[in-house]
Scaffold this active site. Structure first.
Site, PDB file in Angstrom:
ATOM      1  N   GLN A 245       0.959  -1.336  -0.269  1.00  0.00           N
ATOM      2  CA  GLN A 245       0.048  -0.286   0.161  1.00  0.00           C
ATOM      3  C   GLN A 245       0.888   1.478   0.260  1.00  0.00           C
ATOM      4  O   GLN A 245       0.848   2.373  -0.562  1.00  0.00           O
ATOM      5  CB  GLN A 245      -0.669  -0.282   0.936  1.00  0.00           C
TER       6      GLN A 245
ATOM      7  N   ASP B 228      -2.045 -11.612   4.621  1.00  0.00           N
ATOM      8  CA  ASP B 228      -3.796 -12.327   4.776  1.00  0.00           C
ATOM      9  C   ASP B 228      -4.225 -14.010   5.285  1.00  0.00           C
ATOM     10  O   ASP B 228      -5.913 -13.854   5.400  1.00  0.00           O
ATOM     11  CB  ASP B 228      -4.850 -12.173   3.382  1.00  0.00           C
TER      12      ASP B 228
ATOM     13  N   ARG C  72     -11.134 -11.648   7.997  1.00  0.00           N
ATOM     14  CA  ARG C  72     -10.499 -12.824   8.055  1.00  0.00           C
ATOM     15  C   ARG C  72     -10.592 -13.345   9.663  1.00  0.00           C
ATOM     16  O   ARG C  72     -10.421 -14.779   9.509  1.00  0.00           O
ATOM     17  CB  ARG C  72      -9.252 -12.742   8.033  1.00  0.00           C
TER      18      ARG C  72
END
Length: 656
Positions: A159, A313, A386
């Protein structure tokens, strides 16, 4: 299975395609709330952009031409950190005034790492309330007024890298970015496909570096025409469900960016079999179809260092799988998880501990001791998609009874997740743990052609081949290596605790014993000379029996050995007993050694085989014998293909 479009690529398509000089059409975007926040933000900033929901996800059509906002707007990024951080780079580079804000969760996440380098480039950015947190105000300026930047990140962050790149490209100033490890490079690949002169290595697997130099570039971004591949992080949760449920899963058309597939290597470390079939790339993004086969019991793993950015993730899922793995798993260098949608390390540790799993929480990671038995308790997701999905997998197929407080938050990244998971859950519930799948048992004396025949039958039927002899040979190999091959009491005492696994391989299963894969050493003369005696030990046979039956519960198999149809799978769907004359079996055994032999060699080998047959038939435990309902096939005068055809014909009748 197919999974929704990749979330990271979808974000970038929604944010970058409207900046092109010409029109774009991108299909298959994730329909999750985070991506919708990116689409809404660009529309709010004046981009001419249509978004419709079609089969397979969102489709966006952009007229191109960039942003058209005439006055400062306040943009609600919802819970999407990607939207806020990449937009900061776009606004800074284009000189567009706006305020970036988000929900309470996003307001609690740090922004300094992305805001600081943009300020160093000359962007006018101010924190409206709490320092280093949203909301932030970007003040307008003349495009092109930013300064050159050489940024060296302390932490690999796609990012931050993307924000700096986008600012440099839109302001047309030179930027160089280096990272200590490789982070996702979706932004680089997309900008490269749109004609931006970037320098980066998409094949690099170590530290990451990318640079942009506008010299000689006209500043025009080409429009996009592409379809977003499936999200590997979403696929990971369904793959996790398949592993806990003992089922093979095939996930088609998944994004296979090197920065996104690290979790597959971790699954292989846990014993899973992974096949990756490459498909044509689009917009610079590699695509693959994955087939993942469950092991005969998950093993513990250890990850850290450069691996963490590649699995960031998927760590909640890996932590849940670790709770069901044999041994102690370790996650290091993952402090980044403390500033996600929740403090994921703390939430995972607290929740697993409440469920009865032994967990140690450290500043940068977790150690998790796997356990058996039913797990039950409450799961507080903290609104983290998640976390909800990881424990949802455990609840559905992991022998658990969980109360998950916020299932709806899964829609942030995977709309339809619970419906997809239900496919695994229904199958798991309707099958008794003691039920066997379709099993073909192939028995017979040594060198009667059992293993080669069983392997060919499995290939023809799409079953998994299980060679029971490999397990006995693996224990024998271990006993020789440990120096206890002649000490039968020591073998019997140690083998119940021996780490013995059937590990999925290309044509069936390989064997892992004591953490090692002996491979071809299992066929050594020393192992061959001792395996019959070792396999006769009751403790050895009990362990092998348990491993084989577990494989039969989880797969459709063709299993060969000497007591498969009588002891291991007495209710097998089809039982075959292969026989052949001793001299013919001797020739087959000698041909396997690929050295010349004489008729005297044949006689000696035949005598050895007949002696072994007598031992196998006379042993008190599970002697070699034909099951009453087995079909006997004499292979002496048959070709291998004729033997296989005969079994396939009988299987067709048995499985009607």
């Amino acid at each position: 299975m197919r999974v929704p479009g990749d979330k990271s690529i979808s974000h970038r398509a929604a944010l970058i395609a409207p900046l092109a000089s010409s029109g774009s059409v991108v299909r298959g975007l994730s329909a999750g709330a985070d991506v919708r926040a990116s689409v809404a933000a660009m529309q709010q900033l004046g981009a001419v952009m249509e978004c419709v929901e079609e089969e397979g996800g969102l489709t966006i059509r952009c007229a191109g031409g960039g942003l058209r906002a005439v006055s400062a707007v306040r943009i609600d990024c919802g819970n999407s950190g990607t939207t806020a951080r990449l937009l900061a780079g776009i606004l800074a580079g284009s000189g567009t005034a706006a305020v970036l804000d988000g929900d309470p969760s996003l307001r609690g996440r740090p922004m300094r790492r992305v805001i600081y380098p943009l300020q160093a480039m000359g962007a006018r950015i101010e924190y409206e309330a709490e320092p280093e947190r949203l909301p932030v105000r970007l003040r307008g300026r003349a495009t092109g007024a930013l300064r050159t930047l050489r940024h060296r990140g302390r932490v690999a962050s796609a990012q931050v890298k993307s924000a700096v790149l986008l600012a440099g490209v839109l302001a047309r100033v030179r930027v160089e970015i280096s990272e200590p490890a490789l982070s996702r490079d979706h932004t680089e690949r997309m900008l490269d496909a749109m004609g931006v002169p970037l320098v980066f290595d998409p094949e690099r697997v170590g530290a990451g570096a990318v640079s942009f130099d506008p010299a000689g570039w006209d500043g025009a971004l080409k429009g996009l025409s592409t379809t977003v591949p499936g999200d590997p992080s979403s696929a990971a949760f369904l793959i996790g469900a398949s592993l806990l449920g003992g089922r093979t899963v095939r996930v088609e058309d998944v994004a296979a960016n090197p920065g996104r597939t690290g979790f597959l290597s971790v699954l292989e470390e846990m014993g899973a079999g992974v096949e990756r079939d490459r498909a044509p790339a689009m917009t610079g993004e590699p695509r693959e179809t994955w087939t993942v086969r469950p092991p005969d019991g998950l093993r513990a793993f250890s990850i850290g260092g450069d691996t963490i950015p590649l699995v960031i993730d998927e760590i909640p899922l890996l932590a849940v799988l670790a709770a069901r793995a044999r041994g102690r798993s370790e996650i290091r260098d993952a402090a980044e998880l403390r500033v996600k949608e929740s403090d994921r390390l703390a939430v995972l540790a607290r929740t697993l501990e409440k469920l009865g799993v032994v967990v140690e929480e450290r500043p940068d990671g977790l150690t998790i001791q796997g356990r058996t038995g039913r797990l039950s308790g409450a799961v507080e997701t903290r609104g983290d998609h998640r976390i909800a999905m990881a424990f949802g997998v455990l609840d559905a197929v992991g022998d658990a009874d969980l109360r998950i407080d916020d299932r709806a938050c899964a829609a942030v990244s995977f709309p339809g997740f619970w419906e997809a998971l239900e496919l695994f859950a229904r199958r798991s519930r309707r099958e008794s743990p003691s039920r066997t799948g379709r099993v073909i048992a192939v028995d017979g004396p040594a060198a009667s052609g059992k293993s080669s025949t069983a392997l060919s039958v499995a290939r023809r039927l799409g079953f998994v081949h299980v060679n029971s002899g490999l397990l006995y040979r693996a224990i024998t190999w271990w006993a020789l290596d440990a120096g206890v091959a002649e000490d039968e009491p020591s073998i019997e005492a140690a083998v119940p605790e021996l780490d013995l696994d059937l590990v999925p391989a290309h044509d069936g299963f390989d064997v892992c014993v004591g953490g090692a894969r002996p491979g071809r050493d299992l066929e050594s003369p020393e192992v061959t000379a001792r395996v019959s005696a070792v396999s006769a030990l009751p403790a050895v046979r009990e362990v092998v029996l348990e491993r084989l039956r577990r494989a039969g519960r989880r797969h459709e198999i063709v299993c060969d050995g000497r007591d498969i149809g009588t002891v291991v799978f007495p209710h097998a769907d089809l039982k075959v007993f292969l026989v052949a004359e001793a001299r013919e079996r001797a020739r087959r055994r000698l041909r396997q050694r690929t050295v010349p032999f004489t008729e005297e060699d044949v006689e000696r080998e035949a005598a050895r085989l007949e002696a072994r047959d007598r031992r196998d038939r006379s042993r008190p435990l599970s002697p070699l014998e034909r099951a009453p309902d087995a079909i006997e096939i004499d292979t002496t005068a048959m070709t291998p293909d004729e033997v296989v055809d005969a079994i396939i014909e009988r299987a067709a009748s048995a499985f009607r």
